[in-house]
Design a protein around this motif. Sequence first.
Motif, PDB file in Angstrom:
ATOM      1  N   TYR A 243     -12.766 -20.585 -15.544  1.00  0.00           N
ATOM      2  CA  TYR A 243     -12.915 -20.004 -14.426  1.00  0.00           C
ATOM      3  C   TYR A 243     -12.443 -18.498 -14.697  1.00  0.00           C
ATOM      4  CZ  TYR A 243     -12.347 -18.836  -9.351  1.00  0.00           C
ATOM      5  OH  TYR A 243     -12.456 -18.462  -8.233  1.00  0.00           O
ATOM      6  N   VAL A 244     -13.347 -17.512 -14.389  1.00  0.00           N
ATOM      7  CA  VAL A 244     -13.130 -16.101 -14.655  1.00  0.00           C
ATOM      8  C   VAL A 244     -13.706 -15.556 -13.195  1.00  0.00           C
ATOM      9  CG1 VAL A 244     -13.389 -14.064 -15.848  1.00  0.00           C
ATOM     10  CG2 VAL A 244     -13.200 -16.419 -17.034  1.00  0.00           C
ATOM     11  N   ALA A 245     -12.616 -14.508 -12.642  1.00  0.00           N
ATOM     12  CA  ALA A 245     -13.026 -13.864 -11.653  1.00  0.00           C
ATOM     13  C   ALA A 245     -12.512 -12.495 -11.574  1.00  0.00           C
ATOM     14  CB  ALA A 245     -12.833 -14.751 -10.295  1.00  0.00           C
ATOM     15  N   GLY A 246     -13.119 -11.500 -10.888  1.00  0.00           N
ATOM     16  CA  GLY A 246     -12.669 -10.007 -10.939  1.00  0.00           C
ATOM     17  C   GLY A 246     -12.948  -9.539  -9.556  1.00  0.00           C
ATOM     18  N   GLN A 247     -12.047  -8.583  -9.027  1.00  0.00           N
ATOM     19  CA  GLN A 247     -12.339  -7.889  -7.620  1.00  0.00           C
ATOM     20  C   GLN A 247     -12.134  -6.409  -7.885  1.00  0.00           C
ATOM     21  OE1 GLN A 247     -12.693 -10.705  -5.383  1.00  0.00           O
ATOM     22  NE2 GLN A 247     -13.491  -9.351  -3.688  1.00  0.00           N
ATOM     23  N   TYR A 248     -12.734  -5.612  -6.976  1.00  0.00           N
ATOM     24  CA  TYR A 248     -12.570  -4.236  -7.029  1.00  0.00           C
ATOM     25  C   TYR A 248     -12.831  -3.785  -5.478  1.00  0.00           C
ATOM     26  CZ  TYR A 248     -13.155   1.085  -7.044  1.00  0.00           C
ATOM     27  OH  TYR A 248     -12.974   2.285  -6.868  1.00  0.00           O
ATOM     28  N   GLY A 249     -11.603  -3.230  -4.958  1.00  0.00           N
ATOM     29  CA  GLY A 249     -11.690  -2.698  -3.710  1.00  0.00           C
ATOM     30  C   GLY A 249     -11.473  -1.276  -3.224  1.00  0.00           C
ATOM     31  N   GLN A 250     -11.839  -0.773  -1.938  1.00  0.00           N
ATOM     32  CA  GLN A 250     -11.386   0.366  -1.460  1.00  0.00           C
ATOM     33  C   GLN A 250     -10.959   0.359  -0.171  1.00  0.00           C
ATOM     34  OE1 GLN A 250     -11.109   3.679  -2.601  1.00  0.00           O
ATOM     35  NE2 GLN A 250     -11.677   3.083  -4.811  1.00  0.00           N
ATOM     36  N   TYR A 251      -9.987   0.642   0.441  1.00  0.00           N
ATOM     37  CA  TYR A 251      -9.236   0.472   1.681  1.00  0.00           C
ATOM     38  C   TYR A 251      -8.861   1.741   2.201  1.00  0.00           C
ATOM     39  CZ  TYR A 251      -8.667  -3.403  -1.546  1.00  0.00           C
ATOM     40  OH  TYR A 251      -8.904  -4.251  -2.463  1.00  0.00           O
ATOM     41  N   GLU A 252      -9.230   2.105   3.635  1.00  0.00           N
ATOM     42  CA  GLU A 252      -9.022   3.186   4.252  1.00  0.00           C
ATOM     43  C   GLU A 252      -7.964   2.911   5.657  1.00  0.00           C
ATOM     44  OE1 GLU A 252     -12.569   5.523   5.229  1.00  0.00           O
ATOM     45  OE2 GLU A 252     -12.986   6.046   3.045  1.00  0.00           O
ATOM     46  N   ASN A 253      -7.012   3.259   5.626  1.00  0.00           N
ATOM     47  CA  ASN A 253      -6.004   3.190   6.950  1.00  0.00           C
ATOM     48  C   ASN A 253      -5.735   1.544   6.975  1.00  0.00           C
ATOM     49  OD1 ASN A 253      -5.847   5.827   7.909  1.00  0.00           O
ATOM     50  ND2 ASN A 253      -8.153   5.583   8.265  1.00  0.00           N
ATOM     51  N   HIS A 254      -5.597   0.731   6.005  1.00  0.00           N
ATOM     52  CA  HIS A 254      -5.588  -0.650   6.012  1.00  0.00           C
ATOM     53  C   HIS A 254      -4.391  -1.323   5.182  1.00  0.00           C
ATOM     54  CE1 HIS A 254      -7.161  -4.617   6.109  1.00  0.00           C
ATOM     55  NE2 HIS A 254      -6.850  -4.851   4.656  1.00  0.00           N
ATOM     56  N   THR A 255      -3.779  -0.646   4.289  1.00  0.00           N
ATOM     57  CA  THR A 255      -2.722  -1.314   3.681  1.00  0.00           C
ATOM     58  C   THR A 255      -1.656  -0.550   3.375  1.00  0.00           C
ATOM     59  OG1 THR A 255      -1.956  -2.433   1.405  1.00  0.00           O
ATOM     60  CG2 THR A 255      -3.544  -0.583   1.338  1.00  0.00           C
ATOM     61  N   SER A 256      -0.341  -1.189   3.291  1.00  0.00           N
ATOM     62  CA  SER A 256       0.797  -0.528   3.573  1.00  0.00           C
ATOM     63  C   SER A 256       1.346  -0.410   1.815  1.00  0.00           C
ATOM     64  CB  SER A 256       2.180  -1.570   4.279  1.00  0.00           C
ATOM     65  OG  SER A 256       2.410  -2.716   3.718  1.00  0.00           O
ATOM     66  N   VAL A 257       0.466  -0.984   0.979  1.00  0.00           N
ATOM     67  CA  VAL A 257       1.113  -1.047  -0.531  1.00  0.00           C
ATOM     68  C   VAL A 257       2.373  -1.827  -0.662  1.00  0.00           C
ATOM     69  CG1 VAL A 257       1.094   0.475  -2.743  1.00  0.00           C
ATOM     70  CG2 VAL A 257      -0.163   1.167  -0.690  1.00  0.00           C
ATOM     71  N   ASN A 258       2.267  -2.931  -0.126  1.00  0.00           N
ATOM     72  CA  ASN A 258       3.601  -3.928  -0.516  1.00  0.00           C
ATOM     73  C   ASN A 258       4.720  -3.397   0.582  1.00  0.00           C
ATOM     74  OD1 ASN A 258       4.357  -6.317  -1.355  1.00  0.00           O
ATOM     75  ND2 ASN A 258       5.479  -5.023  -2.812  1.00  0.00           N
ATOM     76  N   GLY A 259       4.462  -2.802   1.638  1.00  0.00           N
ATOM     77  CA  GLY A 259       5.484  -2.338   2.395  1.00  0.00           C
ATOM     78  C   GLY A 259       6.126  -0.999   2.001  1.00  0.00           C
ATOM     79  N   ASN A 260       5.495  -0.509   1.174  1.00  0.00           N
ATOM     80  CA  ASN A 260       6.167   0.921   0.524  1.00  0.00           C
ATOM     81  C   ASN A 260       5.944   2.208   1.127  1.00  0.00           C
ATOM     82  OD1 ASN A 260       7.502  -0.205  -1.690  1.00  0.00           O
ATOM     83  ND2 ASN A 260       5.675  -0.444  -2.851  1.00  0.00           N
ATOM     84  N   LEU A 261       5.215   1.817   2.300  1.00  0.00           N
ATOM     85  CA  LEU A 261       4.784   3.011   3.356  1.00  0.00           C
ATOM     86  C   LEU A 261       5.124   2.859   4.505  1.00  0.00           C
ATOM     87  CD1 LEU A 261       1.177   3.869   1.882  1.00  0.00           C
ATOM     88  CD2 LEU A 261       3.288   5.105   1.075  1.00  0.00           C
ATOM     89  N   LYS A 262       6.054   1.985   4.776  1.00  0.00           N
ATOM     90  CA  LYS A 262       6.679   1.581   6.132  1.00  0.00           C
ATOM     91  C   LYS A 262       7.104   2.656   7.083  1.00  0.00           C
ATOM     92  CE  LYS A 262       9.909  -1.732   8.245  1.00  0.00           C
ATOM     93  NZ  LYS A 262      10.812  -2.640   8.261  1.00  0.00           N
ATOM     94  N   ASN A 263       7.626   3.636   6.712  1.00  0.00           N
ATOM     95  CA  ASN A 263       8.113   4.998   7.565  1.00  0.00           C
ATOM     96  C   ASN A 263       7.416   6.076   7.403  1.00  0.00           C
ATOM     97  OD1 ASN A 263      10.250   3.326   8.693  1.00  0.00           O
ATOM     98  ND2 ASN A 263      11.209   3.658   6.685  1.00  0.00           N
TER      99      ASN A 263
END
Length: 358
Positions: A243-263
Motif C-alpha cells: 500500500y503506497v500513497a502520496g498527497q500534495y496540497g496548497q491551502y489559503e487561509n485554512h491551516t494554523s500549522v499545528n497551532g503555531n499561528l494562534k496569535n
Amino acid sequence: MNKKIIALAVAAAVISTSASAATVYQDGASKVTIGGRLAVRAEYTESVNDQDSTTKLENNSSRINFGFEHEMVPGWIAGAKAEWGYDALASGSQDFSNRLGNVYFLNEQVGTITLGKQWSTYYDITAWTDVFWIYGGEASGTYDGRAETDGHGDSGTGRANEALSYRKSINGLNIGVQYQFEGDDIKTGASTTHREYGLQSALSYDFDFGISLGGAYSLTKYEGQADDTTWTLGALYQSDMLYVAGQYGQYENHTSVNGNLKNVTNKAGVSGVAENATGYEFIAAYLVNGGEYQVYGGYNGLEDDDSKAEYSYGLIGAAWTPGSMIFSAEYKLGVTDKDNLGNDSGADQFAVLARYNF
C-alpha cells in the motif's frame, strides 16, 4: 423503532466480536447496524528545550455509531448514520461529541445523495494517506479550518457540517460534489464571523492494475473575511502486499500549522491561520497475510509559505490486526514544530495502541 430493537443494539455494542458494524435487526426491507471502537494509547514524548520527558495513557478517538437503511421502492435505499465520540478513559461523567449525523439516498444507477454532518468529498482523496493507526493526517488540510473548535467541520474538509453531497462512480471514474449551507457564528481570534457557504469537488480514477489518481478542491466563503480555499492531488497504489500513497496540497487561509499561528493575523487579515501553506503526506506499507501483519513508514510535512512556521516528522510503525483487535506501535522521529519566528519545540514521540472494533 421499538424498545426491543434498541435493547438489541445496545447489547450488540457490548458483546459483538465483529471487526465491522454488526447487523442487529433486519427484515426484507429494513436494516439496523451498530459499530464503533474502543481505543487507548500509551505515549512517550522526549524531552525538549530543558522540559522533562512525559508519558501518558489516553483515549484514542473511541466512538460508537448506528446505521439505519430502508428500501423505499425497488432500487432506492434511504439510510441514516449517527456517530458519537467518547472518552474511553473518563473517570467521571461522560461527554459525547457529535462526529456524524446524516441521511442519504442511494441508487446504483443514479448515485448517492447525503445530507447532514458527513465525511467530505475532499476526504475522498485525502483519506488515501490518512491510514496510520495512531498518528498522521496532519498535513493534507483535512483536519484544519478557521474555527477555534472543530475547524474542519466548519470549513468542510473533514467531517463537514450542514452539508449536501452527491457521489457517483462510473467505470472507475469517481465523482463527488458538496455544498455547505450557511453556518453558525465562529470566533477567530478577536473577530466573529460565519460561513456564508462552502463548495467542494473531487475527482479520481481507479485503474485496473491497482493505481488510483485524484484531486479535490474546497472553497469556503466567510462573511467579512478572506476565502478559505484548499486543493490537493493524490496518488495511490494497492495490492495484496503493498500500500503506497502520496498527497500534495496548497491551502489559503485554512491551516494554523499545528497551532503555531494562534496569535498571528496574516496579510489577508485572518487571525490564526496561514495565508499560504503547503502540505505533503506519504505512506508505504508492506502487508502480510492479507494485512494481518503490517510494517510501514511515511512522512507528514506542513509549512507556512510566508513565515518560518513548520510542522513535520517522519514515521515508522508496525501493526498486528487479529480479528477485531488492532495492536500497533509508531515512532514519530525528526519532529520539527516551529512557530512563525522559527522557534522549534518539536519532540520525538513513541506510542503503542490497543483497539477493539465492534
